[in-house]
Motif scaffolding. Structure first.
Motif, PDB file in Angstrom:
ATOM      1  N   TYR A   1      37.990  43.845  42.172  1.00  0.00           N
ATOM      2  CA  TYR A   1      38.040  45.089  42.941  1.00  0.00           C
ATOM      3  C   TYR A   1      37.154  46.150  42.294  1.00  0.00           C
ATOM      4  N   PHE A   2      36.407  46.872  43.140  1.00  0.00           N
ATOM      5  CA  PHE A   2      35.477  47.897  42.680  1.00  0.00           C
ATOM      6  C   PHE A   2      35.643  49.140  43.535  1.00  0.00           C
ATOM      7  N   ILE A   3      35.563  50.312  42.893  1.00  0.00           N
ATOM      8  CA  ILE A   3      35.635  51.585  43.619  1.00  0.00           C
ATOM      9  C   ILE A   3      34.682  52.588  42.978  1.00  0.00           C
ATOM     10  N   ASP A   4      34.342  53.644  43.718  1.00  0.00           N
ATOM     11  CA  ASP A   4      33.787  54.847  43.121  1.00  0.00           C
ATOM     12  C   ASP A   4      34.997  55.698  42.775  1.00  0.00           C
ATOM     13  N   THR A   5      34.971  56.339  41.612  1.00  0.00           N
ATOM     14  CA  THR A   5      36.163  57.064  41.165  1.00  0.00           C
ATOM     15  C   THR A   5      36.393  58.385  41.887  1.00  0.00           C
ATOM     16  N   VAL A   6      35.411  58.858  42.657  1.00  0.00           N
ATOM     17  CA  VAL A   6      35.635  60.062  43.467  1.00  0.00           C
ATOM     18  C   VAL A   6      36.426  59.622  44.692  1.00  0.00           C
ATOM     19  N   ALA A   7      37.667  60.081  44.783  1.00  0.00           N
ATOM     20  CA  ALA A   7      38.586  59.591  45.811  1.00  0.00           C
ATOM     21  C   ALA A   7      38.029  59.712  47.229  1.00  0.00           C
ATOM     22  N   ASP A   8      37.351  60.831  47.538  1.00  0.00           N
ATOM     23  CA  ASP A   8      36.801  60.999  48.887  1.00  0.00           C
ATOM     24  C   ASP A   8      35.713  59.969  49.181  1.00  0.00           C
ATOM     25  N   LEU A   9      34.873  59.657  48.193  1.00  0.00           N
ATOM     26  CA  LEU A   9      33.834  58.647  48.391  1.00  0.00           C
ATOM     27  C   LEU A   9      34.451  57.259  48.553  1.00  0.00           C
ATOM     28  N   CYS A  10      35.420  56.964  47.729  1.00  0.00           N
ATOM     29  CA  CYS A  10      36.110  55.682  47.823  1.00  0.00           C
ATOM     30  C   CYS A  10      36.763  55.531  49.193  1.00  0.00           C
ATOM     31  N   ALA A  11      37.483  56.557  49.623  1.00  0.00           N
ATOM     32  CA  ALA A  11      38.161  56.508  50.929  1.00  0.00           C
ATOM     33  C   ALA A  11      37.173  56.379  52.081  1.00  0.00           C
ATOM     34  N   ALA A  12      35.940  56.876  51.874  1.00  0.00           N
ATOM     35  CA  ALA A  12      34.918  56.808  52.918  1.00  0.00           C
ATOM     36  C   ALA A  12      34.205  55.450  52.940  1.00  0.00           C
ATOM     37  N   GLY A  13      34.546  54.562  52.002  1.00  0.00           N
ATOM     38  CA  GLY A  13      33.971  53.213  52.048  1.00  0.00           C
ATOM     39  C   GLY A  13      33.284  52.726  50.795  1.00  0.00           C
ATOM     40  N   MET A  14      33.276  53.526  49.724  1.00  0.00           N
ATOM     41  CA  MET A  14      32.655  53.065  48.483  1.00  0.00           C
ATOM     42  C   MET A  14      33.673  52.309  47.645  1.00  0.00           C
ATOM     43  N   LYS A  15      34.077  51.160  48.188  1.00  0.00           N
ATOM     44  CA  LYS A  15      34.970  50.257  47.486  1.00  0.00           C
ATOM     45  C   LYS A  15      34.780  48.861  48.043  1.00  0.00           C
ATOM     46  N   MET A  16      35.082  47.878  47.217  1.00  0.00           N
ATOM     47  CA  MET A  16      34.920  46.481  47.635  1.00  0.00           C
ATOM     48  C   MET A  16      36.022  45.639  47.013  1.00  0.00           C
ATOM     49  N   ALA A  17      36.446  44.655  47.762  1.00  0.00           N
ATOM     50  CA  ALA A  17      37.332  43.615  47.264  1.00  0.00           C
ATOM     51  C   ALA A  17      36.607  42.291  47.456  1.00  0.00           C
ATOM     52  N   ILE A  18      36.477  41.535  46.368  1.00  0.00           N
ATOM     53  CA  ILE A  18      35.761  40.258  46.424  1.00  0.00           C
ATOM     54  C   ILE A  18      36.648  39.180  45.817  1.00  0.00           C
ATOM     55  N   ASN A  19      36.786  38.078  46.536  1.00  0.00           N
ATOM     56  CA  ASN A  19      37.491  36.921  45.994  1.00  0.00           C
ATOM     57  C   ASN A  19      36.442  35.920  45.537  1.00  0.00           C
ATOM     58  N   ALA A  20      36.379  35.705  44.232  1.00  0.00           N
ATOM     59  CA  ALA A  20      35.403  34.774  43.651  1.00  0.00           C
ATOM     60  C   ALA A  20      36.062  33.404  43.466  1.00  0.00           C
ATOM     61  N   THR A  21      35.504  32.417  44.125  1.00  0.00           N
ATOM     62  CA  THR A  21      36.025  31.061  44.014  1.00  0.00           C
ATOM     63  C   THR A  21      35.381  30.355  42.829  1.00  0.00           C
ATOM     64  N   ALA A  22      35.860  29.150  42.533  1.00  0.00           N
ATOM     65  CA  ALA A  22      35.283  28.360  41.454  1.00  0.00           C
ATOM     66  C   ALA A  22      33.842  28.040  41.783  1.00  0.00           C
ATOM     67  N   PRO A  23      32.959  28.024  40.785  1.00  0.00           N
ATOM     68  CA  PRO A  23      31.563  27.690  41.062  1.00  0.00           C
ATOM     69  C   PRO A  23      31.418  26.245  41.522  1.00  0.00           C
ATOM     70  N   PRO A  24      30.505  26.011  42.440  1.00  0.00           N
ATOM     71  CA  PRO A  24      30.303  24.630  42.886  1.00  0.00           C
ATOM     72  C   PRO A  24      29.590  23.821  41.812  1.00  0.00           C
ATOM     73  N   PRO A  25      30.004  22.556  41.611  1.00  0.00           N
ATOM     74  CA  PRO A  25      29.306  21.745  40.617  1.00  0.00           C
ATOM     75  C   PRO A  25      27.970  21.263  41.174  1.00  0.00           C
ATOM     76  N   SER A  26      27.050  20.997  40.284  1.00  0.00           N
ATOM     77  CA  SER A  26      25.783  20.402  40.682  1.00  0.00           C
ATOM     78  C   SER A  26      25.444  19.323  39.676  1.00  0.00           C
ATOM     79  N   VAL A  27      24.666  18.377  40.092  1.00  0.00           N
ATOM     80  CA  VAL A  27      24.303  17.263  39.212  1.00  0.00           C
ATOM     81  C   VAL A  27      22.990  17.561  38.546  1.00  0.00           C
TER      82      VAL A  27
END
Length: 127
Positions: free
Chosen positions: A101-127
């Motif tokens: 989870y990421f935000i801008d610490t200015v509450a008004d900016l965060c509430a206006a959309g400067m925030k993100m939630a990202i679900n990071a999955t396991a990296p895919p294997p490669s040969v």
């Protein structure tokens, strides 16, 4: 018997010889960067994030910052205990497995959309 041993060795090499793919680096907000004019939650749509990938936040450090917070901090646009705040204007942050989870610490900016939630999955294997 010898053929069986060779097959076992080949299978072991294939199994243990696999390495994880290299991490991907994402420029948050693409050419616009981490900016109040963008819907950051919308920017994440359609991207497949993996643990170990990097996010690069570029922004005007006089106006913005970025904080790594927990879900409560994200949802309420507040800093939680243990939150890490970045101020450089060019921050490279590696994704952990699971929720990030990421935000801008200015509450008004965060509430206006400067925030993100990202679900990071396991990296895919490669040969």
């Amino acid at each position: 018997m010898r053929r069986r041993a060779i097959i076992m060795v080949i299978l072991m090499v294939l199994q243990f010889g696999c390495i994880h793919s290299k991490p991907t680096t994402y420029m948050v907000g693409d050419e616009d960067g981490w900016d109040s004019g963008l819907d950051m939650e919308g920017w994440t749509k359609g991207k497949n994030f993996h643990a170990g990938d990097f996010l690069v936040f570029t922004y005007d450090s006089q106006l913005f910052n970025v904080a790594v917070v927990n879900q409560t901090g994200h949802d309420s646009c507040t800093l939680n205990d243990g939150a890490k705040v970045f101020h450089s204007g060019n921050d490279k942050i590696q994704l952990a497995f699971g929720a990030n989870y990421f935000i801008d610490t200015v509450a008004d900016l965060c509430a206006a959309g400067m925030k993100m939630a990202i679900n990071a999955t396991a990296p895919p294997p490669s040969v």
